[in-house]
Scaffold this motif. Structure first.
Motif, PDB file in Angstrom:
ATOM      1  N   LEU A 185       0.710  -1.250  -0.074  1.00  0.00           N
ATOM      2  CA  LEU A 185      -0.056  -0.053   0.004  1.00  0.00           C
ATOM      3  C   LEU A 185       0.855   1.303   0.113  1.00  0.00           C
ATOM      4  O   LEU A 185       0.631   2.208  -0.791  1.00  0.00           O
ATOM      5  N   GLY A 186       1.970   1.256   0.709  1.00  0.00           N
ATOM      6  CA  GLY A 186       2.745   2.439   0.902  1.00  0.00           C
ATOM      7  C   GLY A 186       3.609   2.620  -0.589  1.00  0.00           C
ATOM      8  O   GLY A 186       3.639   3.732  -1.021  1.00  0.00           O
ATOM      9  N   ALA A 187       4.018   1.637  -1.022  1.00  0.00           N
ATOM     10  CA  ALA A 187       4.576   1.803  -2.366  1.00  0.00           C
ATOM     11  C   ALA A 187       3.865   2.076  -3.491  1.00  0.00           C
ATOM     12  O   ALA A 187       4.107   3.023  -4.271  1.00  0.00           O
ATOM     13  N   TYR A 188       2.453   1.685  -3.469  1.00  0.00           N
ATOM     14  CA  TYR A 188       1.435   2.284  -4.376  1.00  0.00           C
ATOM     15  C   TYR A 188       1.148   3.733  -4.270  1.00  0.00           C
ATOM     16  O   TYR A 188       1.000   4.479  -5.301  1.00  0.00           O
ATOM     17  N   GLY A 189       0.894   4.191  -2.779  1.00  0.00           N
ATOM     18  CA  GLY A 189       0.731   5.726  -2.624  1.00  0.00           C
ATOM     19  C   GLY A 189       1.829   6.440  -2.981  1.00  0.00           C
ATOM     20  O   GLY A 189       1.711   7.383  -3.712  1.00  0.00           O
ATOM     21  N   LEU A 190       3.379   5.979  -2.986  1.00  0.00           N
ATOM     22  CA  LEU A 190       4.326   6.858  -3.209  1.00  0.00           C
ATOM     23  C   LEU A 190       4.448   6.799  -4.652  1.00  0.00           C
ATOM     24  O   LEU A 190       5.117   7.792  -5.022  1.00  0.00           O
ATOM     25  N   ARG A 191       4.099   5.901  -5.397  1.00  0.00           N
ATOM     26  CA  ARG A 191       4.348   5.929  -6.817  1.00  0.00           C
ATOM     27  C   ARG A 191       3.344   6.572  -7.660  1.00  0.00           C
ATOM     28  O   ARG A 191       3.594   7.135  -8.812  1.00  0.00           O
ATOM     29  N   ALA A 194       2.414  12.800  -6.210  1.00  0.00           N
ATOM     30  CA  ALA A 194       3.567  13.501  -6.227  1.00  0.00           C
ATOM     31  C   ALA A 194       3.500  14.493  -4.792  1.00  0.00           C
ATOM     32  O   ALA A 194       2.907  15.209  -4.550  1.00  0.00           O
ATOM     33  N   LEU A 195       4.580  13.851  -3.859  1.00  0.00           N
ATOM     34  CA  LEU A 195       4.688  14.880  -2.889  1.00  0.00           C
ATOM     35  C   LEU A 195       5.343  16.271  -3.207  1.00  0.00           C
ATOM     36  O   LEU A 195       6.155  16.432  -4.146  1.00  0.00           O
ATOM     37  N   PRO A 196       5.193  17.291  -2.269  1.00  0.00           N
ATOM     38  CA  PRO A 196       5.225  18.499  -2.758  1.00  0.00           C
ATOM     39  C   PRO A 196       6.970  18.799  -2.758  1.00  0.00           C
ATOM     40  O   PRO A 196       7.348  19.790  -3.377  1.00  0.00           O
ATOM     41  N   TYR A 201      10.245  12.343   0.207  1.00  0.00           N
ATOM     42  CA  TYR A 201      10.219  10.799   0.012  1.00  0.00           C
ATOM     43  C   TYR A 201      11.042   9.978   0.905  1.00  0.00           C
ATOM     44  O   TYR A 201      10.400   8.827   1.307  1.00  0.00           O
ATOM     45  N   PRO A 202      12.271  10.272   1.341  1.00  0.00           N
ATOM     46  CA  PRO A 202      13.040   9.290   2.273  1.00  0.00           C
ATOM     47  C   PRO A 202      12.257   9.519   3.582  1.00  0.00           C
ATOM     48  O   PRO A 202      12.018   8.235   4.165  1.00  0.00           O
ATOM     49  N   ILE A 203      11.647  10.568   4.319  1.00  0.00           N
ATOM     50  CA  ILE A 203      10.737  10.463   5.138  1.00  0.00           C
ATOM     51  C   ILE A 203       9.743   9.771   5.595  1.00  0.00           C
ATOM     52  O   ILE A 203       9.406   9.023   6.119  1.00  0.00           O
ATOM     53  N   ALA A 204       8.823   9.820   4.088  1.00  0.00           N
ATOM     54  CA  ALA A 204       7.963   8.919   4.013  1.00  0.00           C
ATOM     55  C   ALA A 204       8.017   7.562   3.940  1.00  0.00           C
ATOM     56  O   ALA A 204       7.324   6.695   4.751  1.00  0.00           O
ATOM     57  N   VAL A 205       9.293   7.040   3.293  1.00  0.00           N
ATOM     58  CA  VAL A 205       9.412   5.585   3.223  1.00  0.00           C
ATOM     59  C   VAL A 205       9.628   5.150   4.714  1.00  0.00           C
ATOM     60  O   VAL A 205       9.039   4.021   4.977  1.00  0.00           O
ATOM     61  N   MET A 206      10.521   5.839   5.305  1.00  0.00           N
ATOM     62  CA  MET A 206      10.889   5.466   6.943  1.00  0.00           C
ATOM     63  C   MET A 206       9.472   5.434   7.651  1.00  0.00           C
ATOM     64  O   MET A 206       9.438   4.504   8.676  1.00  0.00           O
ATOM     65  N   VAL A 233       9.434  -4.564   0.830  1.00  0.00           N
ATOM     66  CA  VAL A 233       8.736  -4.205  -0.363  1.00  0.00           C
ATOM     67  C   VAL A 233       8.983  -2.900  -0.815  1.00  0.00           C
ATOM     68  O   VAL A 233       8.991  -2.938  -2.286  1.00  0.00           O
ATOM     69  N   LEU A 234       9.267  -1.778  -0.090  1.00  0.00           N
ATOM     70  CA  LEU A 234       9.348  -0.633  -0.625  1.00  0.00           C
ATOM     71  C   LEU A 234      10.688  -0.687  -1.278  1.00  0.00           C
ATOM     72  O   LEU A 234      10.899   0.231  -2.237  1.00  0.00           O
ATOM     73  N   GLY A 235      11.938  -1.078  -0.845  1.00  0.00           N
ATOM     74  CA  GLY A 235      13.130  -1.048  -1.569  1.00  0.00           C
ATOM     75  C   GLY A 235      13.193  -1.656  -2.980  1.00  0.00           C
ATOM     76  O   GLY A 235      13.975  -1.383  -3.553  1.00  0.00           O
ATOM     77  N   ASN A 236      11.997  -2.603  -3.204  1.00  0.00           N
ATOM     78  CA  ASN A 236      12.012  -3.167  -4.404  1.00  0.00           C
ATOM     79  C   ASN A 236      11.050  -2.519  -5.491  1.00  0.00           C
ATOM     80  O   ASN A 236      10.615  -3.310  -6.460  1.00  0.00           O
ATOM     81  N   ALA A 237      10.311  -1.492  -4.913  1.00  0.00           N
ATOM     82  CA  ALA A 237       9.202  -1.024  -5.678  1.00  0.00           C
ATOM     83  C   ALA A 237       9.578  -0.044  -6.763  1.00  0.00           C
ATOM     84  O   ALA A 237       8.706   0.801  -7.161  1.00  0.00           O
ATOM     85  N   LYS A 238      10.953   0.274  -6.802  1.00  0.00           N
ATOM     86  CA  LYS A 238      11.304   1.450  -7.872  1.00  0.00           C
ATOM     87  C   LYS A 238      10.657   2.892  -7.525  1.00  0.00           C
ATOM     88  O   LYS A 238       9.728   3.495  -8.398  1.00  0.00           O
ATOM     89  N   LEU A 239      10.683   3.203  -6.288  1.00  0.00           N
ATOM     90  CA  LEU A 239       9.979   4.532  -5.892  1.00  0.00           C
ATOM     91  C   LEU A 239      11.161   5.775  -6.506  1.00  0.00           C
ATOM     92  O   LEU A 239      11.884   5.567  -6.913  1.00  0.00           O
ATOM     93  N   PRO A 240      10.052   7.002  -6.361  1.00  0.00           N
ATOM     94  CA  PRO A 240      10.881   8.244  -6.911  1.00  0.00           C
ATOM     95  C   PRO A 240      12.049   8.382  -5.797  1.00  0.00           C
ATOM     96  O   PRO A 240      11.699   8.225  -4.873  1.00  0.00           O
ATOM     97  N   HIS A 241      12.866   9.086  -6.429  1.00  0.00           N
ATOM     98  CA  HIS A 241      14.192   9.736  -5.656  1.00  0.00           C
ATOM     99  C   HIS A 241      14.690   8.608  -4.910  1.00  0.00           C
ATOM    100  O   HIS A 241      14.894   8.755  -3.779  1.00  0.00           O
ATOM    101  N   TRP A 242      15.043   7.396  -5.599  1.00  0.00           N
ATOM    102  CA  TRP A 242      15.513   6.339  -4.635  1.00  0.00           C
ATOM    103  C   TRP A 242      17.059   6.262  -4.091  1.00  0.00           C
ATOM    104  O   TRP A 242      17.090   5.909  -2.960  1.00  0.00           O
ATOM    105  N   PRO A 243      17.653   6.927  -5.155  1.00  0.00           N
ATOM    106  CA  PRO A 243      19.164   7.057  -4.314  1.00  0.00           C
ATOM    107  C   PRO A 243      19.194   7.832  -3.043  1.00  0.00           C
ATOM    108  O   PRO A 243      19.959   7.645  -1.958  1.00  0.00           O
TER     109      PRO A 243
END
Length: 482
Positions: A185-191, A194-196, A201-206, A233-243
């Motif tokens: 669910l978290g990965a779907y939402g982040l993908r 678009a956060l402002p 994004y890093p804060i949201a993932v943690m 799951v989040l780490g393999n979801a190809k999220l924005p701003h991953w590095p």
């Protein structure tokens, strides 16, 4: 951060250095700070462990861990049972501890430490099958061990073995279900949202990973398993701003380790360790030379792994701060002899981490494992969603060991809907031509429409690993991983 550099260069898990700092400034040390609040240490230790497990899960590659899951699960269940039984028997018959104390020590030290395993294994070039099993085991086995330690720390008679098995199975099932659900669910939402600001994004993932722990614990499941699976799951979801997210999680993990280890060092009283030194060494020998090899060989018997890999896995069952944190549970519960249990575990972890960590690369070479495992560097692709344009902006730098060096832009063979729009070389940017040859250190901007974003990223990773002929020479499309 000098301690970080020393631990990285020496091959020692950072545990030893930060524990040493805590001991040095604590009682009997130069600071003579008296700290004996085991309950506060346990709370902070749990919080730090959640962050460390989240960081480890975010860095776990699904393609490596998927084949290793059955073996890791066997090690985390059957292996833990064998380790607890054999180690407890050694503590009772060889050292003379009462059965409850012996079982507590056996349970506490049966947890391989995620921080220690992640920090050492990722510096040792080993086959992905080995690292996948060991990393998954360190993420999974905290859950059953915590349940056993809490059960043995309960005042009064301990539950029957079949009751404990039922509790372990139920808590693991609840934790796994919640962790996977929160992660997807978290990965779907982040993908799709678009956060402002990219820094959110890093804060949201943690935050999502921590929510998984909280939800698992509130549902009387394994919060530790939930946070690890959600992060994976989040780490393999190809999220924005991953590095940027990985860098943030890595830094947060280091902060958690530093605080946790220093606090544990403060809690120990050095002059009390002297009488428990040799009992700890004896129990450690039973654990390292008997219990761990036996749990590996029995648990992995159905998988018929080469004996060299089983020997290495036996030696790579690294203990770290997690057993020391778990040793505070009987102290908080007021179990008789819990102070001695804590001291024995502390000495055991320090001594055998000092022995096992630095010798692991040497053993891998002697067993002829890891030869030829140095591969081309993977790309750290930054992805920013272009919400209104229904596209994505991918940015990355060509690593020094990448086989993308010498490849022309046209030879990338990106799918229709994706193109290289800008190259930055030697601090100068230009729009590339199809014949532009890419070089090490080049920074590229690639624009891809939403439907082909995944295919474009996969193709870039494949070329980085296999060169211009990737796909034609059996390297596949290089499914993206982080």
């Amino acid at each position: 951060m000098a301690a970080v550099r020393v631990s990285s260069r020496s091959g020692l898990p950072s545990l030893l250095i930060y524990l040493g700092i805590g001991v040095a400034i604590g009682q009997d040390g130069i600071g003579n700070v008296v700290f004996d609040n085991a309950e506060l240490t346990q709370v902070i230790g749990y919080a730090a462990l959640v962050v460390i497990l989240a960081e480890g899960g975010l860095g776990t590659k699904w393609k490596e861990i998927r084949p290793a899951l059955p073996a890791a699960i066997m090690l985390s269940l059957v292996g833990v049972a064998i380790s607890v039984g054999v180690t407890a028997a050694g503590a009772h018959y060889l050292v003379g501890l009462e059965w409850r104390q012996a079982l507590l020590i056996g349970a506490v030290v049966s947890s391989t430490d995620a921080a220690a395993v992640f920090s050492v294994l990722r510096k040792v070039p080993l086959p992905s099958r080995i690292t996948g099993v060991l990393e998954a085991e360190s993420g999974f086995n905290d859950a059953p061990v915590v349940i056993l330690v809490v059960a043995f720390s309960t005042v009064g008679p301990v539950d029957d073995w079949y009751v404990l098995l039922g509790k372990i199975a139920l808590e693991l099932a609840i934790g796994a279900a919640i962790g996977l659900a929160v992660g997807f669910l978290g990965a779907y939402g982040l993908r799709h949202v678009a956060l402002p600001a990219s820094g959110l994004y890093p804060i949201a993932v943690m935050a999502i990973a921590i929510v998984a722990y909280a939800a698992g614990a509130m549902a009387h499941g394994s919060g530790f398993l939930a946070v690890y699976l959600a992060a994976m799951v989040l780490g393999n979801a190809k999220l924005p701003h991953w590095p940027a997210t990985r860098g943030f999680a890595d830094g947060l993990g280091w902060i958690a380790q530093i605080g946790m280890f220093v606090l544990l060092g403060l809690l120990v009283t050095p002059h009390e360790l002297v009488r428990d030194f040799w009992p700890a060494v004896v129990i450690g020998l039973v654990l390292t030379m008997v219990a761990r090899p036996l749990e590996v060989f029995v648990s992995l018997l159905p998988f018929r792994l080469p004996w060299q890999e089983q020997v290495l896995m036996s030696w790579a069952g690294l203990r770290g701060a997690v057993p020391i944190i778990l040793a505070t549970i009987p102290m908080v519960s007021g179990i008789e002899g819990s102070d001695r249990v804590f001291n024995i575990v502390f000495v055991l972890v320090v001594v055998y981490t000092l022995v096992q960590g630095p010798t692991l690369p040497w053993l891998a070479r002697k067993l002829d494992l890891g030869r030829g495992m140095e591969t081309a560097s993977d790309l750290g692709i930054e992805s920013a969603p272009l919400e209104k344009l229904r596209g994505h902006l991918l940015s990355f730098a060509v690593p020094p060991a990448s086989r993308m060096h010498g490849v022309e832009v046209s030879e990338l063979r990106l799918p229709p809907g994706a193109s290289v729009t800008l190259v930055v070389r030697d601090a100068k940017s230009f729009v590339p031509a199809p014949s532009t040859v890419l070089r090490r250190g080049d920074e590229l901007l690639v624009v891809a429409t939403d439907p082909v974003r995944d295919a474009a990223e996969a193709r870039l990773r494949a070329v980085a690993r296999g060169g211009k002929l990737a796909g034609w020479l059996g390297t596949g499309n290089g499914s993206a991983s982080h």
